[in-house]
Design a protein around this motif. Structure first.
Motif, PDB file in Angstrom:
ATOM      1  N   ARG A  11     -51.144  25.169  11.580  1.00  0.00           N
ATOM      2  CA  ARG A  11     -50.226  25.299  10.435  1.00  0.00           C
ATOM      3  C   ARG A  11     -50.448  26.282   9.566  1.00  0.00           C
ATOM      4  NH1 ARG A  11     -53.227  20.478   6.834  1.00  0.00           N
ATOM      5  NH2 ARG A  11     -54.806  21.661   6.021  1.00  0.00           N
ATOM      6  N   ARG A  12     -49.450  26.908   8.902  1.00  0.00           N
ATOM      7  CA  ARG A  12     -49.285  28.072   8.033  1.00  0.00           C
ATOM      8  C   ARG A  12     -48.511  27.796   6.622  1.00  0.00           C
ATOM      9  NH1 ARG A  12     -47.907  34.166  10.176  1.00  0.00           N
ATOM     10  NH2 ARG A  12     -48.993  35.237   8.207  1.00  0.00           N
ATOM     11  N   ALA A  13     -49.265  27.772   5.761  1.00  0.00           N
ATOM     12  CA  ALA A  13     -48.627  27.619   4.298  1.00  0.00           C
ATOM     13  C   ALA A  13     -48.416  28.812   3.780  1.00  0.00           C
ATOM     14  CB  ALA A  13     -49.722  26.982   3.475  1.00  0.00           C
ATOM     15  N   PRO A  14     -47.422  28.935   2.874  1.00  0.00           N
ATOM     16  CA  PRO A  14     -46.990  30.313   2.339  1.00  0.00           C
ATOM     17  C   PRO A  14     -48.258  31.046   1.579  1.00  0.00           C
ATOM     18  CG  PRO A  14     -45.451  28.663   1.653  1.00  0.00           C
ATOM     19  CD  PRO A  14     -46.390  27.853   2.249  1.00  0.00           C
ATOM     20  N   GLY A  15     -48.433  32.296   1.871  1.00  0.00           N
ATOM     21  CA  GLY A  15     -49.537  32.994   1.353  1.00  0.00           C
ATOM     22  C   GLY A  15     -50.838  32.717   1.969  1.00  0.00           C
ATOM     23  N   LYS A  16     -50.717  32.111   2.966  1.00  0.00           N
ATOM     24  CA  LYS A  16     -52.139  31.648   3.855  1.00  0.00           C
ATOM     25  C   LYS A  16     -52.057  31.944   5.158  1.00  0.00           C
ATOM     26  CE  LYS A  16     -54.699  28.069   2.696  1.00  0.00           C
ATOM     27  NZ  LYS A  16     -55.048  26.690   2.861  1.00  0.00           N
ATOM     28  N   ASP A  17     -53.317  32.549   5.653  1.00  0.00           N
ATOM     29  CA  ASP A  17     -53.311  32.527   7.346  1.00  0.00           C
ATOM     30  C   ASP A  17     -52.921  31.158   7.967  1.00  0.00           C
ATOM     31  OD1 ASP A  17     -56.034  34.774   6.938  1.00  0.00           O
ATOM     32  OD2 ASP A  17     -54.102  35.430   6.763  1.00  0.00           O
ATOM     33  N   ARG A  18     -52.625  31.585   9.290  1.00  0.00           N
ATOM     34  CA  ARG A  18     -52.245  30.415  10.104  1.00  0.00           C
ATOM     35  C   ARG A  18     -53.647  30.078  10.413  1.00  0.00           C
ATOM     36  NH1 ARG A  18     -48.253  31.343  15.194  1.00  0.00           N
ATOM     37  NH2 ARG A  18     -47.218  31.993  13.288  1.00  0.00           N
ATOM     38  N   GLU A  19     -54.036  28.317  10.525  1.00  0.00           N
ATOM     39  CA  GLU A  19     -55.370  28.032  10.565  1.00  0.00           C
ATOM     40  C   GLU A  19     -55.223  26.597  11.581  1.00  0.00           C
ATOM     41  OE1 GLU A  19     -56.523  26.090   7.138  1.00  0.00           O
ATOM     42  OE2 GLU A  19     -54.941  24.909   6.994  1.00  0.00           O
ATOM     43  N   PRO A  30     -50.401  16.617  -0.491  1.00  0.00           N
ATOM     44  CA  PRO A  30     -49.425  17.749  -0.622  1.00  0.00           C
ATOM     45  C   PRO A  30     -50.159  19.160  -0.407  1.00  0.00           C
ATOM     46  CG  PRO A  30     -49.523  16.422  -2.854  1.00  0.00           C
ATOM     47  CD  PRO A  30     -50.727  15.876  -1.791  1.00  0.00           C
ATOM     48  N   GLU A  31     -51.352  19.202  -0.008  1.00  0.00           N
ATOM     49  CA  GLU A  31     -51.990  20.509   0.381  1.00  0.00           C
ATOM     50  C   GLU A  31     -51.810  20.421   1.965  1.00  0.00           C
ATOM     51  OE1 GLU A  31     -55.606  17.937  -1.035  1.00  0.00           O
ATOM     52  OE2 GLU A  31     -53.775  18.043  -1.456  1.00  0.00           O
ATOM     53  N   ASP A  32     -51.462  19.489   2.584  1.00  0.00           N
ATOM     54  CA  ASP A  32     -51.071  19.463   3.914  1.00  0.00           C
ATOM     55  C   ASP A  32     -49.723  20.142   4.237  1.00  0.00           C
ATOM     56  OD1 ASP A  32     -53.271  18.139   4.855  1.00  0.00           O
ATOM     57  OD2 ASP A  32     -52.388  16.158   4.363  1.00  0.00           O
ATOM     58  N   THR A  33     -48.908  20.434   3.033  1.00  0.00           N
ATOM     59  CA  THR A  33     -47.700  20.899   3.185  1.00  0.00           C
ATOM     60  C   THR A  33     -47.688  22.476   3.893  1.00  0.00           C
ATOM     61  OG1 THR A  33     -46.654  19.843   1.285  1.00  0.00           O
ATOM     62  CG2 THR A  33     -45.681  21.884   2.044  1.00  0.00           C
ATOM     63  N   GLY A  59     -42.295  25.905  15.711  1.00  0.00           N
ATOM     64  CA  GLY A  59     -42.952  25.115  14.385  1.00  0.00           C
ATOM     65  C   GLY A  59     -41.869  24.048  13.893  1.00  0.00           C
ATOM     66  N   THR A  60     -42.295  23.234  13.112  1.00  0.00           N
ATOM     67  CA  THR A  60     -41.917  22.126  12.476  1.00  0.00           C
ATOM     68  C   THR A  60     -42.481  21.923  11.165  1.00  0.00           C
ATOM     69  OG1 THR A  60     -41.194  19.749  12.402  1.00  0.00           O
ATOM     70  CG2 THR A  60     -43.220  20.251  13.158  1.00  0.00           C
ATOM     71  N   GLN A  61     -41.567  21.950  10.064  1.00  0.00           N
ATOM     72  CA  GLN A  61     -42.078  21.880   8.644  1.00  0.00           C
ATOM     73  C   GLN A  61     -42.334  20.691   8.238  1.00  0.00           C
ATOM     74  OE1 GLN A  61     -42.128  24.518   6.490  1.00  0.00           O
ATOM     75  NE2 GLN A  61     -43.093  23.375   4.853  1.00  0.00           N
ATOM     76  N   VAL A  62     -43.542  20.460   7.483  1.00  0.00           N
ATOM     77  CA  VAL A  62     -44.076  19.643   6.767  1.00  0.00           C
ATOM     78  C   VAL A  62     -44.155  19.386   5.535  1.00  0.00           C
ATOM     79  CG1 VAL A  62     -46.068  17.731   6.734  1.00  0.00           C
ATOM     80  CG2 VAL A  62     -45.270  18.599   8.871  1.00  0.00           C
TER      81      VAL A  62
END
Length: 124
Positions: free
Chosen positions: A38-46, A88-91, A117-120
């Motif tokens: 997953r990749r959140a805005p401003g974060k690395d893919r994890e 919410p932090e799973d977004t 990808g698919t958005q959560v």
């Protein structure tokens, strides 16, 4: 050719559940491990979770362990990620990826193929 297609994302309230699917085609499914990232805005893919399609061990990130479950249906060339008790932090945008099973499937740089990808999105 090689294709990984994610589905199942969407909007959900905190505490809710979603089931993501990753449909694979164009390669020998049993020779690959499948990872969910997953990749959140401003974060690395994890790396969130992964499983060997050759019946190897599973892995879960500490932040999702106990809430998420990875599974596979080899007959359908599909890997699932059941996500419960969402926060919410799973977004993030969730991706599935494939890597030869004998490589280090805990290393995101080893993965050969990636889906779109698919958005959560989890609301509070």
């Amino acid at each position: 050719e090689v294709q990984l297609v994610e589905s199942g994302g969407g909007l959900v309230q905190a505490g809710g559940s979603l089931r993501l699917s990753c449909a694979a085609s164009g390669f020998t499914f049993d020779d690959y491990a499948i990872g969910w990232f997953r990749r959140a805005p401003g974060k690395d893919r994890e790396l969130v979770s992964c499983v060997s399609s050759s019946d190897g061990p599973t892995y879960y990130d500490d932040f999702v362990k106990g809430r998420f479950t990875i599974s596979s249906d080899n007959a359908k060339n599909t890997v699932y990620l059941q996500m419960n008790s969402l926060k919410p932090e799973d977004t993030a945008r969730y991706y599935c990826a494939a890597v030869r099973y004998y490589r280090d499937y805990l290393n995101r740089y080893e993965y050969d193929y990636w889906g779109q990808g698919t958005q959560v999105t989890v609301s509070s």
